[in-house]
Design a protein around this motif. Sequence first.
Motif, PDB file in Angstrom:
ATOM      1  N   UNK A   1      38.850  41.896  36.139  1.00 32.85           N
ATOM      2  CA  UNK A   1      37.701  41.061  35.817  1.00 32.85           C
ATOM      3  C   UNK A   1      36.804  40.877  37.036  1.00 32.85           C
ATOM      4  N   UNK A   2      35.507  40.998  36.820  1.00 33.97           N
ATOM      5  CA  UNK A   2      34.507  40.664  37.834  1.00 33.97           C
ATOM      6  C   UNK A   2      34.013  39.274  37.464  1.00 33.97           C
ATOM      7  N   UNK A   3      34.078  38.345  38.407  1.00 32.85           N
ATOM      8  CA  UNK A   3      33.739  36.948  38.133  1.00 32.85           C
ATOM      9  C   UNK A   3      32.419  36.566  38.796  1.00 32.85           C
ATOM     10  N   UNK A   4      31.786  35.511  38.282  1.00 31.25           N
ATOM     11  CA  UNK A   4      30.503  35.071  38.830  1.00 31.25           C
ATOM     12  C   UNK A   4      30.659  34.352  40.159  1.00 31.25           C
ATOM     13  N   UNK A   5      31.859  33.933  40.508  1.00 31.90           N
ATOM     14  CA  UNK A   5      32.147  33.269  41.776  1.00 31.90           C
ATOM     15  C   UNK A   5      33.544  33.614  42.239  1.00 31.90           C
ATOM     16  N   UNK A   6      33.914  33.163  43.449  1.00 35.36           N
ATOM     17  CA  UNK A   6      35.219  33.525  44.018  1.00 35.36           C
ATOM     18  C   UNK A   6      36.367  32.670  43.495  1.00 35.36           C
ATOM     19  N   UNK A   7      36.694  32.818  42.230  1.00 39.32           N
ATOM     20  CA  UNK A   7      37.806  32.072  41.673  1.00 39.32           C
ATOM     21  C   UNK A   7      38.001  32.370  40.198  1.00 39.32           C
ATOM     22  N   UNK A   8      39.201  32.076  39.739  1.00 38.09           N
ATOM     23  CA  UNK A   8      39.517  32.336  38.335  1.00 38.09           C
ATOM     24  C   UNK A   8      38.835  31.342  37.399  1.00 38.09           C
ATOM     25  N   UNK A   9      38.311  30.246  37.930  1.00 37.21           N
ATOM     26  CA  UNK A   9      37.600  29.272  37.119  1.00 37.21           C
ATOM     27  C   UNK A   9      36.179  29.687  36.784  1.00 37.21           C
ATOM     28  N   UNK A  10      35.668  30.699  37.474  1.00 36.34           N
ATOM     29  CA  UNK A  10      34.318  31.200  37.202  1.00 36.34           C
ATOM     30  C   UNK A  10      34.370  32.146  36.007  1.00 36.34           C
ATOM     31  N   UNK A  11      33.263  32.261  35.302  1.00 33.20           N
ATOM     32  CA  UNK A  11      33.246  33.100  34.107  1.00 33.20           C
ATOM     33  C   UNK A  11      33.291  34.580  34.475  1.00 33.20           C
ATOM     34  N   UNK A  12      33.904  35.364  33.621  1.00 24.23           N
ATOM     35  CA  UNK A  12      33.953  36.816  33.807  1.00 24.23           C
ATOM     36  C   UNK A  12      32.600  37.398  33.405  1.00 24.23           C
ATOM     37  N   UNK A  13      32.025  38.209  34.288  1.00 26.71           N
ATOM     38  CA  UNK A  13      30.720  38.811  34.016  1.00 26.71           C
ATOM     39  C   UNK A  13      30.820  40.315  33.826  1.00 26.71           C
ATOM     40  N   UNK A  14      32.024  40.847  33.914  1.00 32.46           N
ATOM     41  CA  UNK A  14      32.237  42.276  33.734  1.00 32.46           C
ATOM     42  C   UNK A  14      33.665  42.628  34.065  1.00 32.46           C
ATOM     43  N   UNK A  15      33.967  43.905  34.097  1.00 32.43           N
ATOM     44  CA  UNK A  15      35.310  44.358  34.453  1.00 32.43           C
ATOM     45  C   UNK A  15      35.221  45.775  35.024  1.00 32.43           C
ATOM     46  N   UNK A  16      36.278  46.180  35.711  1.00 35.98           N
ATOM     47  CA  UNK A  16      36.365  47.511  36.287  1.00 35.98           C
ATOM     48  C   UNK A  16      37.718  48.106  35.932  1.00 35.98           C
ATOM     49  N   UNK A  17      37.783  49.410  35.620  1.00 34.72           N
ATOM     50  CA  UNK A  17      39.061  50.036  35.256  1.00 34.72           C
ATOM     51  C   UNK A  17      39.940  50.311  36.471  1.00 34.72           C
ATOM     52  N   UNK A  18      41.221  50.519  36.217  1.00 39.19           N
ATOM     53  CA  UNK A  18      42.177  50.861  37.275  1.00 39.19           C
ATOM     54  C   UNK A  18      41.759  52.175  37.920  1.00 39.19           C
ATOM     55  N   UNK A  19      41.851  52.250  39.245  1.00 42.56           N
ATOM     56  CA  UNK A  19      41.527  53.464  39.977  1.00 42.56           C
ATOM     57  C   UNK A  19      40.065  53.581  40.364  1.00 42.56           C
ATOM     58  N   UNK A  20      39.224  52.725  39.857  1.00 44.95           N
ATOM     59  CA  UNK A  20      37.791  52.774  40.149  1.00 44.95           C
ATOM     60  C   UNK A  20      37.529  52.363  41.588  1.00 44.95           C
ATOM     61  N   UNK A  21      36.654  53.072  42.281  1.00 46.06           N
ATOM     62  CA  UNK A  21      36.233  52.701  43.627  1.00 46.06           C
ATOM     63  C   UNK A  21      35.141  51.647  43.527  1.00 46.06           C
ATOM     64  N   UNK A  22      35.242  50.634  44.382  1.00 40.12           N
ATOM     65  CA  UNK A  22      34.281  49.536  44.385  1.00 40.12           C
ATOM     66  C   UNK A  22      33.641  49.396  45.757  1.00 40.12           C
TER      67      UNK A  22
END
Length: 121
Positions: free
Chosen positions: A59-80
Amino acid sequence: MIRRTLRNGLVAAIAAVAVFPVTAVAATNSPAPHARHHVVTAPRHTWGRVTTHRHTRLNVRSGPGTGYRAVGSRPVGRSLPIVCETRGSSVFGNHRWYKLPHHEGYVSAHYVHNRSTVRWC
């Protein structure tokens, strides 16, 4: 557990050294009008690879924490691309979160294997 603690301590020590940008300035008493000062700084971002468990998306979140909403996601193995590192909520004892470029959001460092030192935000 001890191995992870040692690795995290080493990463923190390297990150602390990398926080201070290296500068190189021409050493002349009276610079010529055409002389330029060159500044060498850290790269804009580094790269990491998603390493979630059981092939789940990160999960990609809107802020640095699990309490922030998810704004996207990235698959396993993906370079970021990673801009910087900040402190946030704990994910399995890891409080580090990586900021993605272009206001894309934040990902937990617990699920990302970075290829080089990440600077602090």
